[in-house]
Design a protein around this motif. Sequence first.
Motif, mmCIF file in Angstrom:
data_model
loop_
_atom_site.group_PDB
_atom_site.id
_atom_site.type_symbol
_atom_site.label_atom_id
_atom_site.label_comp_id
_atom_site.label_asym_id
_atom_site.label_seq_id
_atom_site.Cartn_x
_atom_site.Cartn_y
_atom_site.Cartn_z
ATOM 1 N N GLN A 273 28.485 -51.778 -21.255
ATOM 2 C CA GLN A 273 29.233 -50.587 -20.849
ATOM 3 C C GLN A 273 30.653 -50.972 -20.425
ATOM 4 O O GLN A 273 30.961 -52.133 -20.258
ATOM 5 C CB GLN A 273 28.531 -49.894 -19.679
ATOM 6 N N ARG A 274 31.478 -49.939 -20.212
ATOM 7 C CA ARG A 274 32.857 -50.208 -19.801
ATOM 8 C C ARG A 274 33.060 -50.080 -18.296
ATOM 9 O O ARG A 274 34.092 -50.472 -17.770
ATOM 10 C CB ARG A 274 33.791 -49.229 -20.509
ATOM 11 N N THR A 275 32.110 -49.533 -17.611
ATOM 12 C CA THR A 275 32.265 -49.346 -16.169
ATOM 13 C C THR A 275 31.857 -50.624 -15.448
ATOM 14 O O THR A 275 30.808 -51.190 -15.727
ATOM 15 C CB THR A 275 31.369 -48.202 -15.689
ATOM 16 N N LEU A 276 32.711 -51.060 -14.516
ATOM 17 C CA LEU A 276 32.459 -52.339 -13.860
ATOM 18 C C LEU A 276 31.170 -52.332 -13.054
ATOM 19 O O LEU A 276 30.405 -53.286 -13.088
ATOM 20 C CB LEU A 276 33.632 -52.692 -12.940
ATOM 21 N N THR A 277 30.911 -51.239 -12.333
ATOM 22 C CA THR A 277 29.691 -51.215 -11.511
ATOM 23 C C THR A 277 28.452 -51.355 -12.387
ATOM 24 O O THR A 277 27.493 -52.020 -12.016
ATOM 25 C CB THR A 277 29.598 -49.919 -10.696
ATOM 26 N N ARG A 278 28.474 -50.719 -13.555
ATOM 27 C CA ARG A 278 27.318 -50.838 -14.449
ATOM 28 C C ARG A 278 27.165 -52.268 -14.940
ATOM 29 O O ARG A 278 26.055 -52.787 -15.038
ATOM 30 C CB ARG A 278 27.487 -49.916 -15.655
ATOM 31 N N ILE A 279 28.292 -52.922 -15.232
ATOM 32 C CA ILE A 279 28.221 -54.317 -15.692
ATOM 33 C C ILE A 279 27.593 -55.184 -14.617
ATOM 34 O O ILE A 279 26.733 -56.022 -14.884
ATOM 35 C CB ILE A 279 29.625 -54.826 -16.062
ATOM 36 N N MET B 193 35.567 -58.078 -6.254
ATOM 37 C CA MET B 193 36.597 -58.005 -7.290
ATOM 38 C C MET B 193 36.672 -56.615 -7.902
ATOM 39 O O MET B 193 37.756 -56.120 -8.201
ATOM 40 C CB MET B 193 36.299 -59.030 -8.372
ATOM 41 N N ALA B 194 35.512 -55.997 -8.101
ATOM 42 C CA ALA B 194 35.508 -54.644 -8.659
ATOM 43 C C ALA B 194 36.217 -53.700 -7.701
ATOM 44 O O ALA B 194 36.982 -52.817 -8.108
ATOM 45 C CB ALA B 194 34.085 -54.176 -8.905
ATOM 46 N N TYR B 195 35.993 -53.913 -6.386
ATOM 47 C CA TYR B 195 36.660 -53.073 -5.393
ATOM 48 C C TYR B 195 38.163 -53.278 -5.450
ATOM 49 O O TYR B 195 38.952 -52.336 -5.439
ATOM 50 C CB TYR B 195 36.123 -53.406 -4.004
ATOM 51 N N ARG B 196 38.565 -54.553 -5.549
ATOM 52 C CA ARG B 196 39.991 -54.883 -5.659
ATOM 53 C C ARG B 196 40.592 -54.234 -6.899
ATOM 54 O O ARG B 196 41.673 -53.659 -6.858
ATOM 55 C CB ARG B 196 40.136 -56.405 -5.736
ATOM 56 N N SER B 197 39.866 -54.321 -7.985
ATOM 57 C CA SER B 197 40.337 -53.736 -9.233
ATOM 58 C C SER B 197 40.488 -52.228 -9.075
ATOM 59 O O SER B 197 41.466 -51.640 -9.544
ATOM 60 C CB SER B 197 39.352 -54.072 -10.353
ATOM 61 N N MET B 198 39.533 -51.611 -8.371
ATOM 62 C CA MET B 198 39.606 -50.169 -8.205
ATOM 63 C C MET B 198 40.782 -49.782 -7.315
ATOM 64 O O MET B 198 41.497 -48.837 -7.602
ATOM 65 C CB MET B 198 38.308 -49.648 -7.602
ATOM 66 N N SER B 199 41.004 -50.590 -6.253
ATOM 67 C CA SER B 199 42.106 -50.211 -5.372
ATOM 68 C C SER B 199 43.466 -50.490 -6.023
ATOM 69 O O SER B 199 44.452 -49.878 -5.658
ATOM 70 C CB SER B 199 41.986 -50.950 -4.038
ATOM 71 N N LEU B 200 43.509 -51.386 -7.008
ATOM 72 C CA LEU B 200 44.784 -51.668 -7.675
ATOM 73 C C LEU B 200 45.061 -50.676 -8.796
ATOM 74 O O LEU B 200 46.193 -50.280 -9.026
ATOM 75 C CB LEU B 200 44.781 -53.088 -8.247
ATOM 76 N N THR B 201 44.022 -50.309 -9.546
ATOM 77 C CA THR B 201 44.256 -49.475 -10.725
ATOM 78 C C THR B 201 43.724 -48.066 -10.558
ATOM 79 O O THR B 201 44.062 -47.194 -11.343
ATOM 80 C CB THR B 201 43.576 -50.088 -11.957
ATOM 81 N N GLY B 202 42.884 -47.870 -9.558
ATOM 82 C CA GLY B 202 42.345 -46.543 -9.355
ATOM 83 C C GLY B 202 41.208 -46.189 -10.289
ATOM 84 O O GLY B 202 40.715 -45.083 -10.286
ATOM 85 N N ALA B 203 40.790 -47.149 -11.102
ATOM 86 C CA ALA B 203 39.699 -46.856 -12.033
ATOM 87 C C ALA B 203 38.659 -47.960 -11.969
ATOM 88 O O ALA B 203 38.982 -49.115 -11.723
ATOM 89 C CB ALA B 203 40.231 -46.735 -13.455
ATOM 90 N N ASP B 204 37.429 -47.597 -12.215
ATOM 91 C CA ASP B 204 36.326 -48.550 -12.167
ATOM 92 C C ASP B 204 35.983 -48.962 -13.599
ATOM 93 O O ASP B 204 34.877 -48.787 -14.053
ATOM 94 C CB ASP B 204 35.140 -47.868 -11.467
ATOM 95 N N GLY C 296 45.364 -64.940 -5.288
ATOM 96 C CA GLY C 296 46.558 -64.112 -5.221
ATOM 97 C C GLY C 296 46.235 -62.655 -5.476
ATOM 98 O O GLY C 296 46.868 -61.768 -4.934
ATOM 99 N N GLY C 297 45.240 -62.422 -6.314
ATOM 100 C CA GLY C 297 44.745 -61.066 -6.516
ATOM 101 C C GLY C 297 45.730 -60.083 -7.128
ATOM 102 O O GLY C 297 45.693 -58.898 -6.846
ATOM 103 N N ARG C 298 46.643 -60.566 -7.997
ATOM 104 C CA ARG C 298 47.522 -59.628 -8.692
ATOM 105 C C ARG C 298 46.702 -58.818 -9.695
ATOM 106 O O ARG C 298 45.590 -59.195 -10.062
ATOM 107 C CB ARG C 298 48.634 -60.384 -9.411
ATOM 108 N N LYS C 299 47.294 -57.729 -10.169
ATOM 109 C CA LYS C 299 46.552 -56.784 -10.997
ATOM 110 C C LYS C 299 46.013 -57.442 -12.265
ATOM 111 O O LYS C 299 44.837 -57.340 -12.586
ATOM 112 C CB LYS C 299 47.473 -55.618 -11.340
ATOM 113 N N GLY D 214 40.351 -61.973 -14.615
ATOM 114 C CA GLY D 214 39.324 -62.677 -13.857
ATOM 115 C C GLY D 214 37.961 -62.030 -14.027
ATOM 116 O O GLY D 214 36.941 -62.695 -14.117
ATOM 117 N N MET D 215 37.965 -60.719 -14.116
ATOM 118 C CA MET D 215 36.711 -59.980 -14.294
ATOM 119 C C MET D 215 36.036 -60.425 -15.598
ATOM 120 O O MET D 215 34.840 -60.740 -15.612
ATOM 121 C CB MET D 215 37.059 -58.493 -14.352
ATOM 122 N N THR D 216 36.793 -60.448 -16.676
ATOM 123 C CA THR D 216 36.245 -60.900 -17.965
ATOM 124 C C THR D 216 35.686 -62.303 -17.828
ATOM 125 O O THR D 216 34.571 -62.587 -18.270
ATOM 126 C CB THR D 216 37.367 -60.941 -19.029
#
Lengths: 136, 501
Positions: free
Chosen positions: A22-28, A91-102, B150-153, B159-161
């Motif tokens: 899937q494309r959603t991080l939480t599901r992954i 990391m998923a949380y960080r990604s969500m707070s940076l991009t606003g999408a999961d 550093g946690g840049r976008k 990193g996730m991949t």
Amino acid sequence: MIIVVAVLVGVLFATGIFLILQRTLTRIILGLTTMSNGVSMLLMLSGGRAGAAPFTDRQTSGVRLADPMPQAMVLTAIVINFAMVSFLLAMAYRSMSLTGADEVEDDLEDRRIALGERVEEIYEEIAPDLVEERDQ
Amino acid sequence: MNVVITLLVVAPLVAAGLNMALWRRVKVQQIVGSSVLTAMLIGSLALLRHVTTHDPVVVELGAWSAPLGIVLVADVFSAMLLVVAMATLLAVFVYAVGQPRADKGAFYFHSLYLILATGVAGSFLAGDLFNLFVGIEITLTSSYVLITLGGRKEQVRSGMTYVIINLLASTLLLVSIGLTYAATGTVNMADAAQKLDLIPNGVHQGIGALMLIAFGLKAAIFPLFFWLPDSYPTAPVTVTAVFAGLLTKIGMYGIIRTQTLMFPMEGNSLMLLLGLAGATMVVGAIGALAQNDMKRLLSFSIVSQIGYILFGLGINTSIGVAGAIFFLLHQIPVKTSLFLVAGLVETVSGSASLDKVSGLMRRSPFTAAMFALSGLSLIGLPPLSGFFGKLALVEAGISSRNWTVTALSLVVSLLTLMYLTKVWSQMFWGEPSQPEQIRLGDGRVFELPDRAPRMMNAATLGLVGVTLVLAVAVEPIWSMCTQASAELLDPQFYIQAVLGS
């Protein structure tokens, strides 16, 4: 009993792989957790039939023993997995707070190279004013 | 020697803990880190000297003998890899210390780096599959943190991949270890090698294939490499340099160790391996040609060069495996130094994009010289180290009549020349470009220095020096490689060393 556990391992793996695609991080992340639970079951299976104790005291000698080795390995695997899942969630949380999408995002540089020459045309099509500004 | 082997795994871990306690004092951390890594380099050199003249060293931890206890095994193959890996780790550490950043000590970089070193030593020395898994896992866990430091976008994105793919690979590896245990009742590699011969051939081959896939994902062989060029370039350059040199090579170590010892291949599976090798070389090189950023280009190049190591393993003759080992030894410092050069380029011009940077040969001749030396070594121009690796591989390919893959490997050499020429002509030739300006918060403009700090230059020079040593001392190193390959191709040798006769 072994058959039931073996089928369960299969089901856990199938579910895990489906979720990872899937494309959603939480599901992954859920998919990875499911799969690693499948691995733990598989390791348990490698120790032989279920139902026996891993160790006993002297009085009850002669009882059928379970192999303690896979249980030790499962324990290690669970610990590693626990740490990894918490890291992924952070990391998923960080990604969500940076991009606003999961979601798993595209690699922009990859896209740019794949489009090659056409990238200029697309730029002009979608944002002609920006291209003009850049060229000046 | 027993103490040395144990210390190689334990010392960096202890030092990492010490560094965490000293998190305020960056200077002390740097001293602790570099002295531990230097000691490890000396230790592994001593170990190499010992194992070339004696039998492999086997350490039974807690005096529990194999196959019940945990053993650490050092043969010529692992000792050679240890020496090169430690030299590389030390050079990159010095490079990181020299970086002109205020926050270079932040986020526990030094501790994580030493934990990575523990994992590397642990996986090269592990005598059983589960500890090999744990060693790789230690390396990877610290690499997960390092790649997102550093946690840049874009770091979080890539990193996730990286984390997900590697967790998947670890899961598969664990499955194959579990199946090995279910089939043989042991995870000790020497013991399992004996017992795997007794189980049905189909099961044996199946476990071997699963293990090849798991390690193949980590080593980024075709078609399992897509995650690598996607995730490596965004990390800080010191981190990418270590990853480029060491992480995929640990996967390669796993493939060579398990496939020669436990799953000896023949006939069709060797042809399959050669096919994968050819595809890895070509696809990586073509991918590199298309890139516009030096770090991305080099990441594709990692994939391409992995193919050569697989090629040597696929030939499966004494000289082929020796060639693969030599190539592995040559790749670690060469790839790392190319990434360090990319870091130097970023330091003096603010970018490593081929479109933005040009004329560096005039602005920074030292960087150009370092790039030229390691680049030419990568291509395989005599008398540099890549030449001897490729010579051995091509010779093995011709003598075993694998014409197609041999021809492909030569074509890929040309492609390597092409993509490195692309970097050279766009980045180092031409009119010097204006370095990218960095605006500080208060509106002032930060001028990039004309030359990188001395320590970074020295570290790069040191690592390029390692590749030159590989070329100059090729005679003794090659004889060690043939010794290692003879040991690998005779599983009984390893089994007897670990289990006794």
